[in-house]
Every structure is written in C-alpha cells, then in structure tokens.
Design a protein around this motif. Sequence first.
Motif, PDB file in Angstrom:
ATOM      1  N   LYS A   8     -10.022 -11.894 -19.597  1.00  0.00           N
ATOM      2  CA  LYS A   8      -9.521 -12.738 -19.081  1.00  0.00           C
ATOM      3  C   LYS A   8      -9.648 -14.049 -19.619  1.00  0.00           C
ATOM      4  O   LYS A   8      -8.380 -14.858 -19.890  1.00  0.00           O
ATOM      5  N   ARG A  17      -0.950 -18.032 -15.990  1.00  0.00           N
ATOM      6  CA  ARG A  17      -1.240 -16.194 -13.880  1.00  0.00           C
ATOM      7  C   ARG A  17      -0.310 -17.366 -13.155  1.00  0.00           C
ATOM      8  O   ARG A  17      -0.679 -17.928 -12.634  1.00  0.00           O
ATOM      9  N   ASP A  50      -1.601 -10.639 -23.101  1.00  0.00           N
ATOM     10  CA  ASP A  50      -2.221 -10.057 -21.977  1.00  0.00           C
ATOM     11  C   ASP A  50      -2.608  -9.255 -22.359  1.00  0.00           C
ATOM     12  O   ASP A  50      -2.650  -8.356 -23.820  1.00  0.00           O
TER      13      ASP A  50
END
Length: 183
Positions: free
Chosen positions: A102, A112, A128
Amino acid sequence: MMHKALTGLNLETLKKRPPEQLQAQSVTAVLLALGSNYKAEYYLPRVRQSLAALGDIQLSTAFQNPDFTSTKEQPKPDYTNQCVYLALKSEMTLQQLQQVFKQFECDCDRQRLTEPTALNQIKQVSMDIDILLIKTVLNENSLSNKTTSEWPEQWIVMADRYPFKAHERAGVEELILNGFLKG
C-alpha cells in the motif's frame, strides 16, 4: 544460485485461502499482479525498483489490456499489467507485506477515492499491486511434535483473487514456465 522455485506448480491443486485467515502467516515469497492505467511507463519501473529492494524479482511480460469496465459510451484507458515473482530477503507476515505494498502504491501517487465518482469521471490508477499467491513456511502446530525445520514451504492462492483474470493467468503461467530463475 539458480533454482526453479515453481517448476511443476499446478494452480488448480493449490490451497486457496482468504487473506484474512493468513494475516499473521510468515511469507518467504509472493506472486504479484501490477496494474496501471495512468503513466504506466513511469510507474511500473518505479515500483519494480521498490520491489527489488525487498528481494529477488522475476518479471513476466507486460501486457496492455482494455479496462474490462470500459464501454462504447464510456471508454476508459487501457491497463498495463505485469506479474512479478518476489523472493523476499527477509520473511514478513502477510499483513506487513500488504502495508508495504500500500505504501508503494502511495509512493506512486495512487489516489484512493473515498467518495463516489461522477459517472463521467475516469478512475486513474497510477499503480495497483495485488497479491495473487504467497509462499509460506508452515508453522509448527501445537498438536504436533515436529520441529519447524521439518515443516515444508508451500504456495497458497489468495482466494479473493481466484480465479485469476486472463492477464494474471498469462503472467503467472509465463513465470511458472520460465521457472522463476532468480533466487
């Protein structure tokens, strides 16, 4: 030393587990799916460099794929997808790896969206990173008298990612055929 980490691996026979059951599991290697529909030529090399800092990597061919949510009325940019085999220098738990990935997405300017987007707004995904498979060391079970050195490593498929999308399957199969020659 060269070795073939996944020669003969059969995806159909591997255990499939939901990630929430594996959060504390020690991971020694992962198979990832990378995707970008925004400046992929910049962000893919950047994230591969970050991944290489964690261990040895082997890459599949990068594929350009249409966004499967694209329609004639609402065209969307193509994705560039690539699978990566990463043999970690140091074991990490799945939860730690998810946090690291992340952060790598954030380092690639991943936005996001927390609010619903307007119907005509196209979602730009700079990076991603999805975990498709993890290689674990089976932990000693309290009901067993085996030592940890007797526990084999095993591959587990992330159940939330299976069955794989066509480009993920192609990348995984390419890496299996090439035998993941870095290690």
